[in-house]
Write a protein that holds these residues in place. Structure first.
Motif, PDB file in Angstrom:
ATOM      1  N   UNK A 272       1.298  -5.888   6.026  1.00  0.00           N
ATOM      2  CA  UNK A 272       2.741  -5.726   6.220  1.00  0.00           C
ATOM      3  C   UNK A 272       3.186  -6.249   7.584  1.00  0.00           C
ATOM      4  N   UNK A 273       2.438  -5.897   8.629  1.00  0.00           N
ATOM      5  CA  UNK A 273       2.912  -6.188   9.983  1.00  0.00           C
ATOM      6  C   UNK A 273       2.445  -7.541  10.517  1.00  0.00           C
ATOM      7  N   UNK A 274       1.307  -8.036  10.065  1.00  0.00           N
ATOM      8  CA  UNK A 274       0.832  -9.325  10.566  1.00  0.00           C
ATOM      9  C   UNK A 274       1.197 -10.490   9.656  1.00  0.00           C
ATOM     10  N   UNK A 275       1.253 -10.241   8.358  1.00  0.00           N
ATOM     11  CA  UNK A 275       1.446 -11.340   7.420  1.00  0.00           C
ATOM     12  C   UNK A 275       2.734 -11.233   6.608  1.00  0.00           C
ATOM     13  N   UNK A 276       3.591 -10.301   6.987  1.00  0.00           N
ATOM     14  CA  UNK A 276       4.907 -10.232   6.350  1.00  0.00           C
ATOM     15  C   UNK A 276       4.899  -9.821   4.893  1.00  0.00           C
ATOM     16  N   UNK A 277       3.884  -9.080   4.474  1.00  0.00           N
ATOM     17  CA  UNK A 277       3.872  -8.604   3.092  1.00  0.00           C
ATOM     18  C   UNK A 277       4.986  -7.566   2.900  1.00  0.00           C
ATOM     19  N   UNK A 278       5.418  -7.357   1.659  1.00  0.00           N
ATOM     20  CA  UNK A 278       6.562  -6.459   1.419  1.00  0.00           C
ATOM     21  C   UNK A 278       6.331  -5.047   1.974  1.00  0.00           C
ATOM     22  N   UNK A 279       7.417  -4.491   2.542  1.00  0.00           N
ATOM     23  CA  UNK A 279       7.373  -3.123   3.087  1.00  0.00           C
ATOM     24  C   UNK A 279       8.244  -2.206   2.235  1.00  0.00           C
ATOM     25  N   UNK A 280       8.023  -2.270   0.947  1.00  0.00           N
ATOM     26  CA  UNK A 280       8.831  -1.473   0.026  1.00  0.00           C
ATOM     27  C   UNK A 280       8.446  -0.007   0.117  1.00  0.00           C
ATOM     28  N   UNK A 281       9.405   0.863  -0.150  1.00  0.00           N
ATOM     29  CA  UNK A 281       9.156   2.296  -0.057  1.00  0.00           C
ATOM     30  C   UNK A 281       8.090   2.743  -1.051  1.00  0.00           C
ATOM     31  N   UNK A 282       7.977   2.064  -2.192  1.00  0.00           N
ATOM     32  CA  UNK A 282       6.965   2.440  -3.180  1.00  0.00           C
ATOM     33  C   UNK A 282       5.561   2.224  -2.613  1.00  0.00           C
ATOM     34  N   UNK A 283       5.358   1.103  -1.930  1.00  0.00           N
ATOM     35  CA  UNK A 283       4.049   0.840  -1.315  1.00  0.00           C
ATOM     36  C   UNK A 283       3.732   1.890  -0.272  1.00  0.00           C
ATOM     37  N   UNK A 284       4.720   2.199   0.564  1.00  0.00           N
ATOM     38  CA  UNK A 284       4.516   3.181   1.624  1.00  0.00           C
ATOM     39  C   UNK A 284       4.240   4.560   1.024  1.00  0.00           C
ATOM     40  N   UNK A 285       4.936   4.895  -0.059  1.00  0.00           N
ATOM     41  CA  UNK A 285       4.709   6.176  -0.728  1.00  0.00           C
ATOM     42  C   UNK A 285       3.273   6.293  -1.231  1.00  0.00           C
ATOM     43  N   UNK A 286       2.797   5.241  -1.897  1.00  0.00           N
ATOM     44  CA  UNK A 286       1.438   5.310  -2.448  1.00  0.00           C
ATOM     45  C   UNK A 286       0.377   5.242  -1.358  1.00  0.00           C
ATOM     46  N   UNK A 287       0.660   4.567  -0.256  1.00  0.00           N
ATOM     47  CA  UNK A 287      -0.252   4.595   0.892  1.00  0.00           C
ATOM     48  C   UNK A 287      -0.312   6.009   1.454  1.00  0.00           C
ATOM     49  N   UNK A 288       0.836   6.683   1.504  1.00  0.00           N
ATOM     50  CA  UNK A 288       0.859   8.069   1.977  1.00  0.00           C
ATOM     51  C   UNK A 288       0.020   8.962   1.070  1.00  0.00           C
ATOM     52  N   UNK A 289       0.036   8.696  -0.233  1.00  0.00           N
ATOM     53  CA  UNK A 289      -0.799   9.475  -1.159  1.00  0.00           C
ATOM     54  C   UNK A 289      -2.282   9.259  -0.868  1.00  0.00           C
ATOM     55  N   UNK A 290      -2.666   8.006  -0.573  1.00  0.00           N
ATOM     56  CA  UNK A 290      -4.063   7.722  -0.225  1.00  0.00           C
ATOM     57  C   UNK A 290      -4.435   8.462   1.052  1.00  0.00           C
ATOM     58  N   UNK A 291      -3.537   8.425   2.042  1.00  0.00           N
ATOM     59  CA  UNK A 291      -3.798   9.124   3.305  1.00  0.00           C
ATOM     60  C   UNK A 291      -3.941  10.628   3.072  1.00  0.00           C
ATOM     61  N   UNK A 292      -3.062  11.194   2.271  1.00  0.00           N
ATOM     62  CA  UNK A 292      -3.139  12.626   1.973  1.00  0.00           C
ATOM     63  C   UNK A 292      -4.454  12.959   1.261  1.00  0.00           C
ATOM     64  N   UNK A 293      -4.895  12.082   0.381  1.00  0.00           N
ATOM     65  CA  UNK A 293      -6.159  12.309  -0.322  1.00  0.00           C
ATOM     66  C   UNK A 293      -7.341  12.268   0.637  1.00  0.00           C
ATOM     67  N   UNK A 294      -7.335  11.314   1.570  1.00  0.00           N
ATOM     68  CA  UNK A 294      -8.428  11.236   2.547  1.00  0.00           C
ATOM     69  C   UNK A 294      -8.456  12.475   3.425  1.00  0.00           C
ATOM     70  N   UNK A 295      -7.284  12.933   3.847  1.00  0.00           N
ATOM     71  CA  UNK A 295      -7.218  14.156   4.664  1.00  0.00           C
ATOM     72  C   UNK A 295      -7.683  15.348   3.836  1.00  0.00           C
ATOM     73  N   UNK A 296      -7.285  15.394   2.574  1.00  0.00           N
ATOM     74  CA  UNK A 296      -7.724  16.479   1.699  1.00  0.00           C
ATOM     75  C   UNK A 296      -9.233  16.514   1.548  1.00  0.00           C
ATOM     76  N   UNK A 297      -9.855  15.348   1.398  1.00  0.00           N
ATOM     77  CA  UNK A 297     -11.320  15.301   1.299  1.00  0.00           C
ATOM     78  C   UNK A 297     -11.976  15.814   2.566  1.00  0.00           C
ATOM     79  N   UNK A 298     -11.374  15.486   3.722  1.00  0.00           N
ATOM     80  CA  UNK A 298     -11.926  15.987   5.000  1.00  0.00           C
ATOM     81  C   UNK A 298     -11.800  17.509   5.061  1.00  0.00           C
ATOM     82  N   UNK A 299     -10.678  18.027   4.612  1.00  0.00           N
ATOM     83  CA  UNK A 299     -10.434  19.466   4.713  1.00  0.00           C
ATOM     84  C   UNK A 299     -11.360  20.284   3.821  1.00  0.00           C
ATOM     85  N   UNK A 300     -11.722  19.745   2.668  1.00  0.00           N
ATOM     86  CA  UNK A 300     -12.553  20.536   1.757  1.00  0.00           C
ATOM     87  C   UNK A 300     -14.048  20.310   1.952  1.00  0.00           C
ATOM     88  N   UNK A 301     -14.424  19.393   2.835  1.00  0.00           N
ATOM     89  CA  UNK A 301     -15.863  19.160   3.018  1.00  0.00           C
ATOM     90  C   UNK A 301     -16.357  19.748   4.325  1.00  0.00           C
TER      91      UNK A 301
END
Length: 103
Positions: free
Chosen positions: A74-103
């Protein structure tokens, strides 16, 4: 130390993906950096897996790689910064944090 190694492994993976992009732009030095960064990434991932469960380590590693490469795109190559992409990236981040919390 194991979680620190896992974060470094994910960051190295992002560098590897960045160098794949550079190779597509005919920047051939990217091949050397690609091999070094993916090598470091896999070494650090294997170190982290000594104490972190495999599924958790792999999930967090791929999450860091996905989030990091998407943000760089997004920031180096000008790929789309649509809210849908950001939303699903946030879901991935939440999942990674969740895995850390339960392990």
């Amino acid at each position: 130390m194991d979680w620190f190694a896992l974060i470094l492994a994910g960051s190295s993976e992002v560098l590897g993906v960045l160098n794949i992009k550079r190779l597509t732009m005919k920047k051939w030095d990217g091949a050397i950096y690609l091999i070094l960064s993916f090598g470091a990434s896999l070494f650090l991932l294997s170190y982290a897996m000594k104490t972190i469960p495999m599924g958790t380590a792999y999930g967090v590693w791929t999450g860091i790689g996905t989030i990091g490469s998407t943000l760089l795109g997004m920031f180096l190559y000008g790929e789309p910064k649509e809210w849908k992409r950001i939303f699903f990236i946030a879901l991935i981040l939440a999942s990674a944090i969740g895995l850390k919390l339960i392990s």
